[in-house]
Design a protein around this motif. Structure first.
Motif, PDB file in Angstrom:
ATOM      1  N   GLY A  39       0.827  -1.210   0.000  1.00 19.50           N
ATOM      2  CA  GLY A  39       0.000   0.000   0.000  1.00 19.50           C
ATOM      3  C   GLY A  39       0.857   1.254   0.000  1.00 19.50           C
ATOM      4  N   HIS A  40       1.902   1.265   0.833  1.00 15.29           N
ATOM      5  CA  HIS A  40       2.845   2.390   0.817  1.00 15.29           C
ATOM      6  C   HIS A  40       3.468   2.554  -0.565  1.00 15.29           C
ATOM      7  CE1 HIS A  40       2.759   3.388   5.014  1.00 15.29           C
ATOM      8  NE2 HIS A  40       3.252   2.229   5.431  1.00 15.29           N
ATOM      9  N   ALA A  41       3.921   1.436  -1.124  1.00 14.50           N
ATOM     10  CA  ALA A  41       4.620   1.487  -2.407  1.00 14.50           C
ATOM     11  C   ALA A  41       3.705   1.973  -3.528  1.00 14.50           C
ATOM     12  CB  ALA A  41       5.173   0.104  -2.743  1.00 14.50           C
ATOM     13  N   ALA A  79       2.327   7.836   3.929  1.00 15.84           N
ATOM     14  CA  ALA A  79       2.449   7.327   5.295  1.00 15.84           C
ATOM     15  C   ALA A  79       1.144   6.707   5.792  1.00 15.84           C
ATOM     16  CB  ALA A  79       2.877   8.460   6.231  1.00 15.84           C
ATOM     17  N   SER A  80       0.009   7.269   5.364  1.00 17.03           N
ATOM     18  CA  SER A  80      -1.300   6.751   5.790  1.00 17.03           C
ATOM     19  C   SER A  80      -1.728   5.526   4.996  1.00 17.03           C
ATOM     20  CB  SER A  80      -2.363   7.844   5.641  1.00 17.03           C
ATOM     21  OG  SER A  80      -2.091   8.944   6.469  1.00 17.03           O
ATOM     22  N   ALA A  81      -1.124   5.322   3.837  1.00 15.00           N
ATOM     23  CA  ALA A  81      -1.609   4.295   2.914  1.00 15.00           C
ATOM     24  C   ALA A  81      -1.453   2.873   3.438  1.00 15.00           C
ATOM     25  CB  ALA A  81      -0.886   4.421   1.567  1.00 15.00           C
ATOM     26  N   GLY A  82      -0.451   2.618   4.264  1.00 17.16           N
ATOM     27  CA  GLY A  82      -0.198   1.243   4.706  1.00 17.16           C
ATOM     28  C   GLY A  82      -1.352   0.648   5.489  1.00 17.16           C
ATOM     29  N   TYR A  83      -1.718   1.275   6.601  1.00 13.96           N
ATOM     30  CA  TYR A  83      -2.792   0.744   7.439  1.00 13.96           C
ATOM     31  C   TYR A  83      -4.141   0.793   6.742  1.00 13.96           C
ATOM     32  CZ  TYR A  83       0.524   0.696  11.285  1.00 13.96           C
ATOM     33  OH  TYR A  83       1.601   0.424  12.089  1.00 13.96           O
ATOM     34  N   ALA A 179      10.116   4.777  15.800  1.00 14.47           N
ATOM     35  CA  ALA A 179       9.699   5.054  14.428  1.00 14.47           C
ATOM     36  C   ALA A 179       8.441   4.274  14.070  1.00 14.47           C
ATOM     37  CB  ALA A 179      10.838   4.684  13.472  1.00 14.47           C
ATOM     38  N   SER A 180       7.509   4.931  13.397  1.00 11.47           N
ATOM     39  CA  SER A 180       6.271   4.300  12.945  1.00 11.47           C
ATOM     40  C   SER A 180       5.616   5.226  11.933  1.00 11.47           C
ATOM     41  CB  SER A 180       5.307   4.044  14.111  1.00 11.47           C
ATOM     42  OG  SER A 180       4.835   5.271  14.636  1.00 11.47           O
ATOM     43  N   ASP A 181       4.602   4.736  11.256  1.00 12.04           N
ATOM     44  CA  ASP A 181       3.868   5.583  10.317  1.00 12.04           C
ATOM     45  C   ASP A 181       3.208   6.752  11.050  1.00 12.04           C
ATOM     46  OD1 ASP A 181       4.578   3.895   8.271  1.00 12.04           O
ATOM     47  OD2 ASP A 181       2.707   2.765   8.315  1.00 12.04           O
ATOM     48  N   ALA A 182       2.713   6.496  12.267  1.00  8.52           N
ATOM     49  CA  ALA A 182       2.084   7.561  13.056  1.00  8.52           C
ATOM     50  C   ALA A 182       3.117   8.622  13.455  1.00  8.52           C
ATOM     51  CB  ALA A 182       1.414   6.970  14.289  1.00  8.52           C
ATOM     52  N   ALA A 183       4.330   8.166  13.788  1.00 13.25           N
ATOM     53  CA  ALA A 183       5.392   9.121  14.119  1.00 13.25           C
ATOM     54  C   ALA A 183       5.764   9.965  12.904  1.00 13.25           C
ATOM     55  CB  ALA A 183       6.613   8.374  14.644  1.00 13.25           C
ATOM     56  N   THR A 184       5.739   9.340  11.718  1.00 13.11           N
ATOM     57  CA  THR A 184       6.000  10.089  10.490  1.00 13.11           C
ATOM     58  C   THR A 184       4.933  11.157  10.284  1.00 13.11           C
ATOM     59  OG1 THR A 184       7.082   8.195   9.450  1.00 13.11           O
ATOM     60  CG2 THR A 184       6.234   9.905   7.988  1.00 13.11           C
ATOM     61  N   MET A 185       3.672  10.803  10.531  1.00  7.09           N
ATOM     62  CA  MET A 185       2.585  11.773  10.400  1.00  7.09           C
ATOM     63  C   MET A 185       2.733  12.904  11.414  1.00  7.09           C
ATOM     64  SD  MET A 185       0.703  10.975   7.843  1.00  7.09           S
ATOM     65  CE  MET A 185      -0.831  11.862   8.114  1.00  7.09           C
ATOM     66  N   GLN A 186       3.204  12.591  12.601  1.00 10.73           N
ATOM     67  CA  GLN A 186       3.441  13.637  13.603  1.00 10.73           C
ATOM     68  C   GLN A 186       4.504  14.612  13.123  1.00 10.73           C
ATOM     69  OE1 GLN A 186       3.793  12.447  17.744  1.00 10.73           O
ATOM     70  NE2 GLN A 186       5.498  13.860  18.033  1.00 10.73           N
ATOM     71  N   ARG A 187       5.557  14.067  12.536  1.00  6.16           N
ATOM     72  CA  ARG A 187       6.633  14.934  12.020  1.00  6.16           C
ATOM     73  C   ARG A 187       6.138  15.812  10.876  1.00  6.16           C
ATOM     74  NH1 ARG A 187       9.675  14.201   7.724  1.00  6.16           N
ATOM     75  NH2 ARG A 187       9.119  11.978   7.537  1.00  6.16           N
ATOM     76  N   LEU A 188       5.270  15.255  10.033  1.00  8.29           N
ATOM     77  CA  LEU A 188       4.807  15.991   8.861  1.00  8.29           C
ATOM     78  C   LEU A 188       3.745  17.027   9.187  1.00  8.29           C
ATOM     79  CD1 LEU A 188       4.514  13.040   6.303  1.00  8.29           C
ATOM     80  CD2 LEU A 188       6.191  14.888   6.239  1.00  8.29           C
ATOM     81  N   ALA A 193       1.189  11.516  17.376  1.00 10.56           N
ATOM     82  CA  ALA A 193       1.103  10.190  16.745  1.00 10.56           C
ATOM     83  C   ALA A 193      -0.143   9.445  17.179  1.00 10.56           C
ATOM     84  CB  ALA A 193       2.364   9.382  17.076  1.00 10.56           C
ATOM     85  N   TRP A 194      -0.508   9.566  18.466  1.00 12.80           N
ATOM     86  CA  TRP A 194      -1.680   8.832  18.957  1.00 12.80           C
ATOM     87  C   TRP A 194      -2.950   9.304  18.257  1.00 12.80           C
ATOM     88  CZ3 TRP A 194      -5.691  11.603  20.770  1.00 12.80           C
ATOM     89  CH2 TRP A 194      -5.446  12.882  21.316  1.00 12.80           C
ATOM     90  N   TRP A 195      -2.976  10.577  17.867  1.00 11.04           N
ATOM     91  CA  TRP A 195      -4.160  11.101  17.178  1.00 11.04           C
ATOM     92  C   TRP A 195      -4.322  10.441  15.819  1.00 11.04           C
ATOM     93  CZ3 TRP A 195      -5.725  13.753  12.817  1.00 11.04           C
ATOM     94  CH2 TRP A 195      -6.983  14.348  12.876  1.00 11.04           C
ATOM     95  N   TRP A 196      -3.212  10.293  15.095  1.00 11.32           N
ATOM     96  CA  TRP A 196      -3.270   9.640  13.792  1.00 11.32           C
ATOM     97  C   TRP A 196      -3.612   8.164  13.927  1.00 11.32           C
ATOM     98  CZ3 TRP A 196      -4.053  12.316   9.735  1.00 11.32           C
ATOM     99  CH2 TRP A 196      -3.579  13.628   9.656  1.00 11.32           C
ATOM    100  N   ALA A 197      -3.087   7.525  14.964  1.00 17.78           N
ATOM    101  CA  ALA A 197      -3.465   6.127  15.211  1.00 17.78           C
ATOM    102  C   ALA A 197      -4.963   6.019  15.455  1.00 17.78           C
ATOM    103  CB  ALA A 197      -2.687   5.576  16.408  1.00 17.78           C
ATOM    104  N   ALA A 198      -5.525   6.971  16.199  1.00 21.49           N
ATOM    105  CA  ALA A 198      -6.962   6.964  16.475  1.00 21.49           C
ATOM    106  C   ALA A 198      -7.767   7.195  15.206  1.00 21.49           C
ATOM    107  CB  ALA A 198      -7.294   8.032  17.523  1.00 21.49           C
ATOM    108  N   VAL A 199      -7.300   8.089  14.349  1.00 25.92           N
ATOM    109  CA  VAL A 199      -7.995   8.353  13.083  1.00 25.92           C
ATOM    110  C   VAL A 199      -8.015   7.103  12.206  1.00 25.92           C
ATOM    111  CG1 VAL A 199      -7.857   9.623  10.899  1.00 25.92           C
ATOM    112  CG2 VAL A 199      -7.580  10.830  13.069  1.00 25.92           C
TER     113      VAL A 199
END
Length: 219
Positions: A39-41, A79-83, A179-188, A193-199
């Protein structure tokens, strides 16, 4: 849900409760990792980037390395595409498993896509062996010797495991501090990160609930 899906769900539940559950379900977790990283790719390619490599590790973790345009939005979508891809694929398989006429062609297509990812993206031996093994298994289920019923039940089990793994994998993000996809979203984006995990969790659960409701009603 059809009777076959209920039977597949019951089997998955029983297996998960046994001492050997994690070992027996291990291949399905690796399959979900492949879906996640693919999905990421795919998102990277669609958004104008280039995939350097995908690796899948024995601990079921994965990593997709890609070169992306300097666009925060594009990087966030990747970053969101994987999950989200894992959730979507699981739900699509749930729907598809209800129709025996398409089961073998779907399994064959997934197997072919797995082999394509080995050629294009997967760059570690363990990942290549796992994906090749899954592709061969799916080709066997899609072959002439396998009945539609067997292929349909196998896809039902696969659909349930991918759907559940997609949700369970997101749950672990609330505990991860590295490191995680959620951490990447936090950086961007600056959002925690927990908010993106919840979304992602909410979106996955909503999609799964809608799929189960649709399959139960026969749509």
């Amino acid at each position: 849900m059809t009777t076959r899906l209920w039977c597949a769900a019951a089997l998955c539940l029983v297996v998960s409760l046994t001492p050997w559950g994690p070992l027996l379900l291990y291949p399905f977790t690796l399959f979900t990792t492949w879906v996640h990283e693919s999905g990421h790719a795919a998102a990277a390619v669609l958004l104008g980037g280039r995939v350097a490599s995908i690796t899948i590790q024995p601990d079921t973790s994965g990593l997709t390395r890609s070169l992306m345009p300097a666009s925060t939005l594009a990087q966030a979508l990747v970053a969101s595409a994987g999950y989200l891809t894992a959730s979507i694929v699981g739900c699509l398989l749930l729907v598809a498993s209800r129709d025996d006429r398409r089961t073998k062609s779907i399994l064959w297509t997934i197997g072919a896509l797995m082999l394509i990812t080995i050629v294009l993206w997967i760059r570690n031996l363990f990942g290549a062996v796992v994906v090749a093994g899954w592709a061969l298994a799916l080709f066997g289920l899609a072959g002439k010797r396998a009945t539609r019923g067997v292929a349909g039940f196998a896809m039902s089990v696969l659909a349930i495991q991918v759907s559940l793994n997609a949700v369970f994998d997101i749950r672990t993000l609330f505990l991860v501090r590295g490191a995680s996809d959620a951490a990447t979203m936090q950086r961007l984006t600056g959002a925690p990160a927990w908010w993106w995990a919840a979304v992602w969790m909410a979106a996955s659960l909503a999609l799964l609930a809608a799929t189960l409701r649709a399959t139960r009603s026969g749509r």
